[in-house]
Design a protein around this motif. Structure first.
Motif, PDB file in Angstrom:
ATOM      1  N   SER A   1     -17.011  42.672   0.225  1.00 35.08           N
ATOM      2  CA  SER A   1     -16.630  42.434  -1.167  1.00 35.08           C
ATOM      3  C   SER A   1     -17.693  42.985  -2.124  1.00 35.08           C
ATOM      4  O   SER A   1     -17.373  43.663  -3.108  1.00 35.08           O
ATOM      5  CB  SER A   1     -16.438  40.926  -1.386  1.00 35.08           C
TER       6      SER A   1
ATOM      7  N   ASN B   1     -17.954  46.901  -1.779  1.00 35.63           N
ATOM      8  CA  ASN B   1     -16.732  47.536  -2.260  1.00 35.63           C
ATOM      9  C   ASN B   1     -16.619  47.491  -3.792  1.00 35.63           C
ATOM     10  O   ASN B   1     -15.953  48.323  -4.399  1.00 35.63           O
ATOM     11  CB  ASN B   1     -15.521  46.838  -1.615  1.00 35.63           C
TER      12      ASN B   1
ATOM     13  N   TYR C   1      -7.101  41.098  13.553  1.00 34.94           N
ATOM     14  CA  TYR C   1      -6.395  40.343  12.521  1.00 34.94           C
ATOM     15  C   TYR C   1      -6.917  40.581  11.106  1.00 34.94           C
ATOM     16  O   TYR C   1      -6.176  40.985  10.216  1.00 34.94           O
ATOM     17  CB  TYR C   1      -6.407  38.841  12.843  1.00 34.94           C
TER      18      TYR C   1
ATOM     19  N   ASP D   1      -6.445  44.277  10.034  1.00 31.48           N
ATOM     20  CA  ASP D   1      -5.097  44.680   9.627  1.00 31.48           C
ATOM     21  C   ASP D   1      -4.724  44.066   8.281  1.00 31.48           C
ATOM     22  O   ASP D   1      -4.077  44.707   7.452  1.00 31.48           O
ATOM     23  CB  ASP D   1      -4.075  44.242  10.691  1.00 31.48           C
ATOM     24  N   THR D   2      -5.116  42.797   8.090  1.00 29.90           N
ATOM     25  CA  THR D   2      -4.774  42.126   6.839  1.00 29.90           C
ATOM     26  C   THR D   2      -5.461  42.813   5.657  1.00 29.90           C
ATOM     27  O   THR D   2      -4.838  43.095   4.630  1.00 29.90           O
ATOM     28  CB  THR D   2      -5.188  40.637   6.900  1.00 29.90           C
ATOM     29  N   ILE D   3      -6.743  43.080   5.819  1.00 33.45           N
ATOM     30  CA  ILE D   3      -7.477  43.722   4.716  1.00 33.45           C
ATOM     31  C   ILE D   3      -6.940  45.127   4.467  1.00 33.45           C
ATOM     32  O   ILE D   3      -6.728  45.538   3.325  1.00 33.45           O
ATOM     33  CB  ILE D   3      -8.995  43.740   5.011  1.00 33.45           C
TER      34      ILE D   3
ATOM     35  N   LYS E   1      -3.958  46.186   5.054  1.00 28.14           N
ATOM     36  CA  LYS E   1      -2.622  46.073   4.456  1.00 28.14           C
ATOM     37  C   LYS E   1      -2.714  45.817   2.951  1.00 28.14           C
ATOM     38  O   LYS E   1      -1.942  46.360   2.171  1.00 28.14           O
ATOM     39  CB  LYS E   1      -1.871  44.929   5.147  1.00 28.14           C
ATOM     40  N   TYR E   2      -3.658  44.973   2.536  1.00 29.51           N
ATOM     41  CA  TYR E   2      -3.694  44.567   1.126  1.00 29.51           C
ATOM     42  C   TYR E   2      -4.669  45.363   0.263  1.00 29.51           C
ATOM     43  O   TYR E   2      -4.647  45.241  -0.954  1.00 29.51           O
ATOM     44  CB  TYR E   2      -3.987  43.060   1.021  1.00 29.51           C
ATOM     45  N   THR E   3      -5.563  46.124   0.885  1.00 26.32           N
ATOM     46  CA  THR E   3      -6.492  46.899   0.048  1.00 26.32           C
ATOM     47  C   THR E   3      -6.285  48.399   0.212  1.00 26.32           C
ATOM     48  O   THR E   3      -6.752  49.180  -0.608  1.00 26.32           O
ATOM     49  CB  THR E   3      -7.968  46.614   0.410  1.00 26.32           C
TER      50      THR E   3
END
Lengths: 286, 358
Positions: free
Chosen positions: B18, B21, B36, B39-41, B43-45
């Protein structure tokens, strides 16, 4: 929103100046009756909104307010979630994924639990965020919560990561399911404002440090001033005294000149301090 | 924009991600072996993501890497990055084997690479002020230091994570005590001896929850280390250093630096005889992006500034972190030579595993 909001740092041993003072406050306020008696003093002085974290002990305050509706007809809670240490400790205990499932409801709400497990499996943060909000809001059932905040640690974590969708999900969930306004606490107000603006969230409620000396106004004090002067937002000022560096009268006089300030949040442990703050705000914001 | 790879999306890794970035000078590429969070990060960033560290190093034109994996994995990853000529930010503790720490510090120095280890307390205003006062000589000759840290991490027997296994680099010594020890190294260099070291479990099965030791320097300075991460009376980690000198004393923690001077000193004209208190809130410089304390941002932006050639002077280089690794190794050796007591933490053999296997 009321002009003055009562904060809760003093009740949880949070003091940015001294660990000794923080410990003394922890000792004094470990008895919830002492917390309630300060809240009563604030209420009597006309400071009727309590902006609080979702710390477990706040549930006791909720119980008390619920049990005495005649005494507190106008008592409002502004919950700020999540109480970050709760989650940080769970991550140490269970690992990142374990912590998430740890906070999923296990009280037989099959539908919610299913939404959680599906969300976890599909890496869909929408379901997870909604459940976490619902879990945090449980303690506030039956009391007034007209504004619900996302805490700065999580706001700023998501902001830095660039996971902007989370803000919109939180925003919409609070509006649609709690008949409340969503609010955001941040240490990086200009960056957050621009991000929310980009998401189409208009006139957001943003709580951030706003004080005469620019203490902890990350992203630049000038940018803070520009946004407050030129943009449309409902700003709540915190750290108005800059951790004690500015005298109350000087701090509040300055704040009263800043445009777009809807409210100021402050903490106090005595009726005398609550009253003098209320009087200063009355004088300068008249 | 400068590309920086970040490996390890655990608690510290996400925080570093964070902060890094948010720096417009850097583009962060992420890497984690477990899919996990990755993939989540992703997908959303929309940021570029790798499951394999080697593949990331191979495919991306990186200038630097940030390593925030479990401590046991630091050494091989740091080596791979340095050999590729990359600048490295590594989470603390640096390496579990101090010989490896020294070798990697030398490799980085030989290649002229920028290094930083995440000992963020050196970026806390009160501890920086403490260093300035010690170096000024205003408190005279330092005779003794008390270095403490307490907090509520392990409060009951519980399931295992790498943090509860010393062979993985977990435990109170590596996680908590490393910080006050690192401050001692900063102020006074490496101690010459460790005696009476206690590394004892309270609730953990495989590692220490409390750490006590007497450190001494050949010039006669001594320090007591007292650290416990199973203390619920603290809301969060609290680190405190108290220094006794012939002409005064200094107490510092995250919030404030209190100095008692027996007499005024020309090198510190703003300090008067008797007590002087300076607050971190006054001593700290603003950071461009704040997440959890200015020190976390400052250590990262100092590193990134140095990497992009925009100033920056990372104070926790590999050589300095090696001192801390050596001090901790000395404490472990001292502990092992003592008679075993009932609560002595078990000595766990290092596991032979690939660093991708968890």
């Amino acid at each position: 929103m009321d002009k003055l909001l009562f904060g809760d740092n003093q009740f949880f041993g949070i003091n940015h100046m001294s660990e000794e003072k923080a410990r003394a406050q922890s000792m004094r306020f470990q008895n919830i009756e002492n917390v309630i008696s300060v809240l009563d003093a604030a209420y009597d002085e006309g400071v009727k909104t309590f902006m609080c974290t979702t710390h477990d002990r706040i549930a006791l305050v909720c119980d008390h307010v619920r049990a005495n509706p005649d005494k507190y007809p106008d008592f409002k809670f502004f919950p700020c979630m999540p109480y970050a240490h709760k989650y940080a400790n769970a991550v140490t205990d269970h690992g990142m994924m374990g912590a998430l499932t740890h906070f999923m409801p296990d009280d037989g709400l099959l539908k919610t639990a299913l939404r959680g497990s599906v969300s976890l499996a599909t890496k869909d943060i929408e379901g997870i965020i909604k459940i976490l909000v619902d879990v945090e809001m449980k303690m506030f059932q039956g009391v007034q919560t007209p504004v619900i905040f996302l805490q700065n640690v999580i706001v700023d974590l998501l902001l830095g990561m660039g996971m902007k969708d989370a803000f919109k999900i939180f925003h919409d969930h609070v509006l649609e399911n709690y008949d409340a306004e969503p609010g955001f606490i941040t240490m990086n107000m200009p960056m957050l404002f621009e991000t929310l603006d980009g998401l189409g969230i208009e006139n957001p409620i943003i709580c951030s440090n706003i004080n005469k000396i620019g203490f902890r106004t990350c992203g630049g004090f000038d940018r803070y001033k520009e946004i407050l002067e030129n943009e449309k937002l409902r700003a709540i000022a915190m750290s108005v005294y800059a951790s004690g560096a500015i005298a109350p009268r000087e701090a509040i006089e300055w704040l009263s000149q800043v445009p777009n300030i809807e409210s100021m949040v402050f903490g106090a442990s005595s009726r005398t301090n609550i009253r003098s703050t209320r009087e200063l705000v009355g004088e300068y914001f008249a | 924009m400068t590309k920086i790879g970040l490996v390890g999306l655990g608690k510290m890794g996400i925080s570093h991600f964070s902060i890094a970035n948010a720096d417009p000078r850097a583009e962060i590429i992420i890497c984690d072996a477990s899919g996990y969070m990755l993939d989540t990060i992703k997908k959303y960033t929309g940021c570029t993501a790798y499951k394999s560290f080697d593949t990331m190093l191979e495919k991306e034109d990186l200038a630097a890497v940030i390593i925030a994996t479990p401590s046991r994995l630091h050494a091989p990853m740091v080596r791979a990055a340095l050999e590729k000529g990359l600048h490295v930010f590594c989470e603390k503790p640096f390496c579990l084997d101090p010989a490896e720490s020294a070798a990697l510090a030398k490799l980085a120095a030989d290649k002229g690479l920028i290094t930083q280890v995440g000992y963020h307390y050196r970026y806390v205003g009160a501890f920086q002020e403490m260093k300035r006062i010690i170096d000024s000589g205003a408190i005279g000759t330092v005779t003794h230091i008390l270095a403490e840290a307490y907090g509520p991490v392990i409060l009951k027997p519980k399931g295992k994570t790498w943090r509860t296994d010393r062979a993985e680099g977990g435990g109170c010594l590596y996680d908590y005590a490393a910080h006050p020890i690192n401050l001692l190294n900063w102020y006074f260099g490496e101690p010459d001896r460790a005696d009476g070291t206690i590394l004892a479990p309270i609730f953990s099965a495989d590692t220490d929850d409390e750490v006590y030791s007497t450190l001494t320097w050949n010039d006669g300075t001594s320090a007591h280390v007292s650290v416990n991460w199973s203390d619920e009376s603290y809301r969060k980690m609290s680190t405190k250093i108290s220094i006794t000198g012939t002409k005064g004393r200094i107490n510092a923690d995250r919030q404030e630096c209190q100095t008692y001077l027996r007499e005024t000193n020309d090198t510190l004209p703003e300090y008067e005889q008797g007590w002087n208190v300076r607050y971190t809130t006054d001593l700290t410089q603003e950071v461009a992006f704040y997440l959890r304390g200015e020190e976390y941002s400052a250590q990262m932006y100092d590193f990134i500034s140095a990497v992009v050639g925009d100033g920056g002077n990372p104070v926790n280089d590999f050589a300095s972190a090696t001192q801390t690794d050596r001090t901790m190794a000395m404490m472990i050796t001292d502990h092992q030579s003592a008679p075993t007591t009932k609560r002595a933490a078990p000595l766990v053999a290092k596991k032979k595993r690939s660093w991708l296997g968890r």
